[in-house]
Scaffold this motif. Structure first.
Motif, PDB file in Angstrom:
ATOM      1  N   MET A 185      -9.353  55.956  16.963  1.00  0.00           N
ATOM      2  CA  MET A 185      -9.703  56.420  18.131  1.00  0.00           C
ATOM      3  C   MET A 185     -10.293  57.744  18.384  1.00  0.00           C
ATOM      4  SD  MET A 185      -6.389  54.315  20.187  1.00  0.00           S
ATOM      5  CE  MET A 185      -7.208  54.535  21.888  1.00  0.00           C
ATOM      6  N   ARG A 186     -10.815  57.986  19.335  1.00  0.00           N
ATOM      7  CA  ARG A 186     -11.425  59.432  19.659  1.00  0.00           C
ATOM      8  C   ARG A 186     -10.244  59.837  20.704  1.00  0.00           C
ATOM      9  NH1 ARG A 186     -17.164  57.517  20.495  1.00  0.00           N
ATOM     10  NH2 ARG A 186     -15.848  55.789  21.790  1.00  0.00           N
ATOM     11  N   ILE A 187      -9.416  60.909  20.708  1.00  0.00           N
ATOM     12  CA  ILE A 187      -8.579  61.236  21.383  1.00  0.00           C
ATOM     13  C   ILE A 187      -8.885  62.830  21.730  1.00  0.00           C
ATOM     14  CG2 ILE A 187      -6.057  61.658  22.012  1.00  0.00           C
ATOM     15  CD1 ILE A 187      -5.612  59.397  20.067  1.00  0.00           C
ATOM     16  N   ALA A 188      -8.747  63.071  22.949  1.00  0.00           N
ATOM     17  CA  ALA A 188      -9.059  64.391  23.399  1.00  0.00           C
ATOM     18  C   ALA A 188      -7.540  65.067  24.001  1.00  0.00           C
ATOM     19  CB  ALA A 188     -10.181  64.550  24.567  1.00  0.00           C
ATOM     20  N   ILE A 189      -7.238  66.116  23.556  1.00  0.00           N
ATOM     21  CA  ILE A 189      -5.930  66.689  23.995  1.00  0.00           C
ATOM     22  C   ILE A 189      -6.037  67.776  24.723  1.00  0.00           C
ATOM     23  CG2 ILE A 189      -3.660  67.495  23.337  1.00  0.00           C
ATOM     24  CD1 ILE A 189      -3.880  65.636  20.921  1.00  0.00           C
ATOM     25  N   MET A 190      -5.751  67.937  26.082  1.00  0.00           N
ATOM     26  CA  MET A 190      -5.923  69.202  26.640  1.00  0.00           C
ATOM     27  C   MET A 190      -4.478  70.135  26.617  1.00  0.00           C
ATOM     28  SD  MET A 190      -8.760  68.576  28.332  1.00  0.00           S
ATOM     29  CE  MET A 190      -9.570  67.309  27.334  1.00  0.00           C
ATOM     30  N   GLY A 191      -4.734  71.227  26.249  1.00  0.00           N
ATOM     31  CA  GLY A 191      -3.531  71.918  26.005  1.00  0.00           C
ATOM     32  C   GLY A 191      -2.993  71.993  24.490  1.00  0.00           C
ATOM     33  N   ALA A 192      -4.033  71.537  23.600  1.00  0.00           N
ATOM     34  CA  ALA A 192      -3.787  71.099  22.283  1.00  0.00           C
ATOM     35  C   ALA A 192      -2.884  72.462  21.612  1.00  0.00           C
ATOM     36  CB  ALA A 192      -5.011  71.130  21.505  1.00  0.00           C
ATOM     37  N   ALA A 193      -2.960  73.636  21.931  1.00  0.00           N
ATOM     38  CA  ALA A 193      -2.358  74.656  21.114  1.00  0.00           C
ATOM     39  C   ALA A 193      -0.775  74.795  21.766  1.00  0.00           C
ATOM     40  CB  ALA A 193      -2.857  76.080  21.409  1.00  0.00           C
TER      41      ALA A 193
END
Length: 206
Positions: free
Chosen positions: A1-9
Motif C-alpha cells: 500500500m501507499r501510505i502518507a504519514i503526517m508528522g512522520a518525524a
C-alpha cells in the motif's frame, strides 16, 4: 500500500512508519521541517489534493502541544478530510485517550475525572474536539484511533494489542496502557484491513 504519514518525524509517526515499512508498504513522510523520515517538507495546512493523489491511506499523526495552537488538531484533520472527500483513500487519525468514557452510560469521559492530570486537560479537550469534528464527516473515510490512558512513548514492543471501542478498558494487570510501538501495530493493521471506517476505536495492552 501507499501510505502518507503526517508528522512522520514525531514519536508516534516515526514508529508507525517503521511498522509499515517492515511490512513492505510504500511510505511517504510529511513534516514541517527537514528531519529523518520526512520526504516532503510542507505544512499540513498547505497540502493539496494533488499531494495525496496517489496514496491509499493517510495517517494523521500530527502533534500540537502549545496552548496557542491546540486547535490545529481539528483544523488539520478537517483539512485532510477535505482533501480526501469522495476519494477511496482513507484517513487514520492518531487520537487521544481523554475522550474515552469511564462509565457504561457514556456520560463521563476520562478527561473529566479527578485522576486526569490537569496539565493534560487542554490537550485532551482539543483532541476531543478533533474527534467530534471528525465524526461529523460522512464524505471522507476516517478512523479515529485512541490509545490507552498510559500512552508510553518508550514502552516495550510486546507485539500485540486489544481492540476496544469508546469505553476505557484495562488489561489483565488492571491498567490502561499501551506503548507507541504496539499502538503502531494497531494503526497499520487498520490501514491494511479497513475494518473500522467511520468509527472511533481504541487499543490497549492485553
Amino acid at each position: 500500500m501507499r501510505i502518507a504519514i503526517m508528522g512522520a518525524a514525531g514519536k508516534a509517526g516515526a514508529l508507525i512508519a517503521r511498522e509499515a515499512l517492515s511490512r513492505g508498504h510504500d511510505i511517504t513522510g510529511f513534516g514541517r521541517s527537514a528531519k529523518p523520515g520526512v520526504d516532503v517538507v510542507k505544512d499540513a495546512l498547505d497540502l493539496t489534493a494533488e499531494d495525496l493523489a496517489d496514496v491509499d491511506v493517510v495517517v494523521d499523526a500530527l502533534g500540537f502541544f502549545n496552548p496557542e495552537n491546540l486547535d490545529l488538531h481539528t483544523t488539520a484533520a478537517l483539512h485532510l478530510a477535505d482533501l480526501l472527500a469522495g476519494a477511496d483513500a482513507r484517513l487514520l487519525i492518531v487520537g487521544g485517550a481523554g475522550s474515552l468514557y469511564v462509565d457504561a452510560e457514556r456520560t463521563t469521559p476520562l478527561l473529566e475525572t479527578s485522576d486526569f492530570p490537569d496539565a493534560f486537560v487542554p490537550l485532551a479537550r482539543a483532541q476531543a474536539a478533533q474527534l467530534a469534528a471528525s465524526r461529523e464527516r460522512t464524505d471522507a473515510a476516517w478512523t479515529f484511533i485512541s490509545p490507552a490512558a498510559d500512552f508510553q512513548a518508550d514502552g516495550e514492543r510486546e507485539g500485540g494489542y486489544v481492540l476496544a471501542g469508546d469505553l476505557l478498558e484495562t488489561g489483565a494487570d488492571g491498567t490502561s496502557r499501551i506503548s507507541y510501538a504496539d499502538y503502531a501495530i494497531a494503526v497499520v493493521d487498520e490501514a491494511e484491513r479497513a475494518e473500522h471506517v467511520g468509527e472511533w476505536i481504541s487499543v490497549h495492552a492485553a
